[in-house]
Scaffold this active site. Structure first.
Site, PDB file in Angstrom:
ATOM      1  N   LYS A  85     -29.196  -0.955 -50.829  1.00 46.25           N
ATOM      2  CA  LYS A  85     -30.188  -0.692 -49.783  1.00 46.25           C
ATOM      3  C   LYS A  85     -30.016   0.685 -49.142  1.00 46.25           C
ATOM      4  O   LYS A  85     -28.996   1.333 -49.287  1.00 46.25           O
ATOM      5  CB  LYS A  85     -30.199  -1.826 -48.752  1.00 46.25           C
ATOM      6  CG  LYS A  85     -30.905  -3.055 -49.330  1.00 46.25           C
ATOM      7  CD  LYS A  85     -31.109  -4.178 -48.359  1.00 46.25           C
ATOM      8  CE  LYS A  85     -31.913  -5.295 -49.063  1.00 46.25           C
ATOM      9  NZ  LYS A  85     -31.986  -6.518 -48.272  1.00 46.25           N
ATOM     10  N   ARG A 131     -26.119 -11.236 -52.598  1.00 52.70           N
ATOM     11  CA  ARG A 131     -27.265 -11.082 -53.510  1.00 52.70           C
ATOM     12  C   ARG A 131     -27.250  -9.648 -54.026  1.00 52.70           C
ATOM     13  O   ARG A 131     -27.427  -8.723 -53.248  1.00 52.70           O
ATOM     14  CB  ARG A 131     -28.544 -11.387 -52.710  1.00 52.70           C
ATOM     15  CG  ARG A 131     -29.836 -11.247 -53.485  1.00 52.70           C
ATOM     16  CD  ARG A 131     -31.030 -11.497 -52.550  1.00 52.70           C
ATOM     17  NE  ARG A 131     -32.288 -11.353 -53.269  1.00 52.70           N
ATOM     18  CZ  ARG A 131     -32.876 -10.187 -53.500  1.00 52.70           C
ATOM     19  NH1 ARG A 131     -32.338  -9.071 -53.072  1.00 52.70           N
ATOM     20  NH2 ARG A 131     -34.019 -10.149 -54.169  1.00 52.70           N
TER      21      ARG A 131
HETATM   22  N1  PMM Z   1     -33.668  -8.461 -49.856  1.00 56.09           N
HETATM   23  C1  PMM Z   1     -34.709  -8.206 -50.670  1.00 56.09           C
HETATM   24  C2  PMM Z   1     -35.421  -9.261 -51.281  1.00 56.09           C
HETATM   25  N2  PMM Z   1     -35.068 -10.548 -51.064  1.00 56.09           N
HETATM   26  N3  PMM Z   1     -33.661 -12.119 -50.047  1.00 56.09           N
HETATM   27  C3  PMM Z   1     -32.630 -12.399 -49.242  1.00 56.09           C
HETATM   28  N4  PMM Z   1     -32.273 -13.676 -49.020  1.00 56.09           N
HETATM   29  N5  PMM Z   1     -31.909 -11.427 -48.611  1.00 56.09           N
HETATM   30  C4  PMM Z   1     -32.213 -10.090 -48.772  1.00 56.09           C
HETATM   31  O1  PMM Z   1     -31.546  -9.251 -48.152  1.00 56.09           O
HETATM   32  C5  PMM Z   1     -33.307  -9.762 -49.624  1.00 56.09           C
HETATM   33  C6  PMM Z   1     -34.014 -10.819 -50.246  1.00 56.09           C
HETATM   34  C7  PMM Z   1     -35.105  -6.792 -50.959  1.00 56.09           C
HETATM   35  O2  PMM Z   1     -34.340  -6.273 -52.002  1.00 56.09           O
HETATM   36  P1  PMM Z   1     -34.831  -6.198 -53.551  1.00 56.09           P
HETATM   37  O3  PMM Z   1     -36.135  -5.448 -53.546  1.00 56.09           O
HETATM   38  O4  PMM Z   1     -33.752  -5.477 -54.251  1.00 56.09           O
HETATM   39  O5  PMM Z   1     -35.008  -7.568 -54.106  1.00 56.09           O
END
Ligand code: PMM
Length: 277
Positions: A214, A254
């Site tokens: 991020k 994650r």
């Molecule tokens: N961040 C993203 C998408 N989904 N879900 C959870 N539970 N926590 C997060 O911090 C989160 C998420 C955005 O990141 P991406 O675009 O790399 O999926």
């Protein structure tokens, strides 16, 4: 938790896994590395992204989930929409990952309660809307207002999301909390929440941390001229964060790059146990 975004525009892996075969291959690859849960999303939450049609979102994720579940993979569906969650559960998803924490779709709590699946409630002050600001990077959402005390406000808001879910009939033991790193939060606010992980874990629910690649990691590792570290060059920082999160009470992390985080978490475990796990 390993990330596979079946999207055209996610900030890190957008476009890479838009095709079913590639997404399934990536999911299996992650599982074979030792990842416990594969998170499948069909809609990007990056700033400036336009919402995808619910039908298209389901079309993207359902076949991938069906293929992975038939291979015995534990799949979570990353969606804010009840109809997509429902279709995903029917295809074999066993966890719902909702970045709106139940705010975006009033039917979501009922779908989760009926299915009896775990529900990840993420914190995101977005007024229940999917709001975007074309500000670059991947910090999603418009700030509704500032925080006076980020840790106590996020804790209280997460607990009120828990109350809402429980009132709607969701089993409290099925709930997982996520502080929503990077979602309408500044870098300092992200760090304050991470530093408060033992407190967040003490709220009585498993805590998931999603910090992989991020923007605040890009700015932390910026070059001398202020240029943020490239998204693709943030995995070492992500792994360090994963080890620290594991050592400070996180239930899960994650991430995009599984191997580096698995190694880092194994080190954290050995450190804590004073022996090889
Ligand atoms: N961040 C993203 C998408 N989904 N879900 C959870 N539970 N926590 C997060 O911090 C989160 C998420 C955005 O990141 P991406 O675009 O790399 O999926």
């Amino acid at each position: 938790m390993g990330i596979v975004n079946v999207t055209a525009d996610s900030f890190s892996d957008g476009g890479e896994y838009l095709h079913r075969e590639r997404a399934v291959k990536r999911g299996l690859e992650l599982r074979n590395l030792g990842v416990d849960i594969i998170d499948i999303g069909g809609e990007s939450t990056r700033p400036g992204a336009t919402r995808v049609d619910p039908g298209l979102e389901a079309e993207r994720v359902v076949p991938v989930i069906r293929d992975l579940a038939s291979e015995g993979v534990v799949v979570s569906v990353d969606t804010m929409r009840a109809e997509v969650a429902e279709a995903a559960i029917n295809a074999g998803a066993s966890i719902v990952n909702d970045v709106s924490g139940g705010q975006a779709d009033p039917r979501m709590a009922h779908v989760v309660a009926d299915a009896g699946v775990p529900w990840i409630l993420m914190h995101w002050r977005s007024n229940g809307e999917f709001v975007h600001r074309a500000s670059g990077g991947n910090d999603s959402g418009t700030r509704r207002d500032g925080y006076r005390d980020i840790v106590s406000e996020v804790s209280a808001e997460l607990l009120s999301q828990v109350d809402y879910a429980v009132h709607a009939g969701v089993d409290p033991t099925a709930l997982i909390l996520d502080p929503g790193i990077g979602f309408a939060k500044t870098a300092d606010e992200n760090w304050a929440l991470l530093r408060a992980l033992p407190h967040l874990a003490g709220l009585g629910f498993p805590v998931l941390v999603g910090a992989s690649r991020k923007r605040f990691l890009g700015s932390l590792l910026a070059a001398a001229d202020g240029t943020p570290r490239e998204v693709s060059e943030r995995d070492v920082a992500t792994a360090a964060l994963s080890a620290l999160a594991a050592a400070h009470g996180a239930w899960g992390v994650r991430v995009h790059d599984a191997q580096s985080t698995l190694d880092a978490v194994t080190v954290a475990q050995a450190w804590q146990q004073g022996a090889q796990p």
